[in-house]
Structure formats: structure tokens, C-alpha cells
Design an enzyme around this catalytic site. Sequence first.
Site, PDB file in Angstrom:
ATOM      1  N   HIS A 235       0.834  -1.210   0.000  1.00 45.93           N
ATOM      2  CA  HIS A 235       0.000   0.000   0.000  1.00 45.93           C
ATOM      3  C   HIS A 235       0.862   1.250   0.000  1.00 45.93           C
ATOM      4  CE1 HIS A 235       0.866   0.730   4.286  1.00 45.93           C
ATOM      5  NE2 HIS A 235       0.663  -0.559   4.484  1.00 45.93           N
ATOM      6  N   CYS A 251       3.704  -5.186   6.139  1.00 45.27           N
ATOM      7  CA  CYS A 251       3.311  -4.739   4.809  1.00 45.27           C
ATOM      8  C   CYS A 251       4.466  -4.055   4.097  1.00 45.27           C
ATOM      9  CB  CYS A 251       2.129  -3.782   4.895  1.00 45.27           C
ATOM     10  SG  CYS A 251       0.577  -4.588   5.333  1.00 45.27           S
TER      11      CYS A 251
END
Length: 276
Positions: A235, A251
Site C-alpha cells: 500500500h 506490509c
Amino acid sequence: MLAFCALGGAAAVTKPGPAGPVAEPVPTAVATTNPAPKPSPSPTVDRILPAAKPSEDLPVISYLHVPKGFPADPSPASLSHLPDGLHPKHKLAVYDAPGGKPRAYLPSTIRGVTVVVPVVAKKPGWSAVLLPSINRRIGWLPNHGWQEMTLRDQVVVRLGERTLTWWRDGVQQKTWTVAIGSKRTPTPLGRTFVLGRTGTHGAIYAGVDALVLGAVPDDKDAVAPGLRDAHTGIHAWYRKSVFGRSVSNGCVRMPKDAQETLLANLASGTPITVIE
């Protein structure tokens, strides 16, 4: 909506020799005969192993759960492109080996997202695929009940260099410096794939969607309680200072323009390989 972990060779060929051994010189009075050549063996044809009928009460692979018993990915650090994927037309029994034991059902969708899984190996009548919601495990599917998909893209994340590289049709497209998981909550190693995409909330994600991967935290107790059932994601991030550092809950954080490029190009099932 999907949730994601946000904060924080060819065989050797031997040429045949002469039809028979060459005789040594012998006296003319003694007759010699070369032995007849042995017939070449017939090529071995691999037998297609039958699939045992699965029980109707087998568990269904979900966003949160995959049952035990599936074998390890034999090449978790391989950078070879995986060009083939498959989409189950309906829930399909997944086996622990060709002709082995059915362990679970793979659904056609997970939380409304169409499931496409990369094919990592093939044997007569069977295909091995990467599984969602579990790290570095594969399952075997009989060659029916699914739709073949072409996977043009590939992503490689190098943790040591803190980079993410996008490839298409075997040609490198772009490389970006990214942020990765911290020492306590590392980005999971191995092969995984894009499970789907999800919306984000808050300015920290730069206002763009996230890509949710099939991988999950290796140590769920190390992440915040609200993230223990989440998947690893790719992201955008609002602050440039994080790129090149190990600061996330697992992440991969990208610059906004890089994330927009990935969102515009990567389809479900795109293979992702995370290496040291």
C-alpha cells in the site's frame, strides 16, 4: 472488503553407440558373430493418479483459515516467472499430493474477491498451486473444474535492498525503494500472490487502494491485536521518510505514484516473491 496488515533442466541425453561391440582381430579359422543389438526400451509414460472422492464436510479455505497437512512450497525463493494461474469455477477439493488426501476446498471467491492462484508445478492430470491465507504452502488440484489464466506480471521484493521490482512478460518494468516490516514484525519471506485489492481509510495511505496478498504474518502474536487476522499488503504511504527502512507491521509501503502503477497493472493471482 478485504483487510490487510497496515500499520505498524533438461535431462542429459546419451547418444546410442554402435549396434554391437567391435570384435577383436581373431584367426581366420575362427568365425565371429556380433551379438544382436538389444531393443531400445519403450519410453515410460507417467500414470495419471486418480483423485479420491472428497468428503462434503471438508473445511473451505477462507480469509482466516487453512487446515494443516499441506506440503511446503519446494522453491519458496524461486525468481522464475509463473505464467499460469487458475480460477476455480466452483469450490474444488485440494489434495496434499497427486492422488493423495483431500484436505480442504478452495472456493471460487473469498470475501467477494475472485480467487486466482499461481501454478507452481504440474504432473500428469494434476497442478500444484500456491495457497491463500497460509505462508509457503502448496496444494494439488486435479485438472478439471477450473479456468486457466495467463499471469503476465511478477513482483520481487528484496528485503536487504528494500526494493520492489515489477516485471512483465519477463522484462523488468520499474524498481522502487520501499519500506518493509520491522525486525519484530517482518515481511513474510517466500512466494505468494495478489489475492485482491481493498479500499483504505485515512490520509496515511495517500488516498489509494491497497493490494492484499495471500501471505499472513508469520508470528501473529507479534502484531497488534487488531491485525492478527489480517493479511500482508502492499500500500501507499504518506511520508517519504519511511522508504528504505524496516518500520511496518509486515506490509510493503510504496510511494503513491508507485502504488497507482501497481494498481493499474497487477491482476489477481500475480505472483509475488519476497527474498532476503
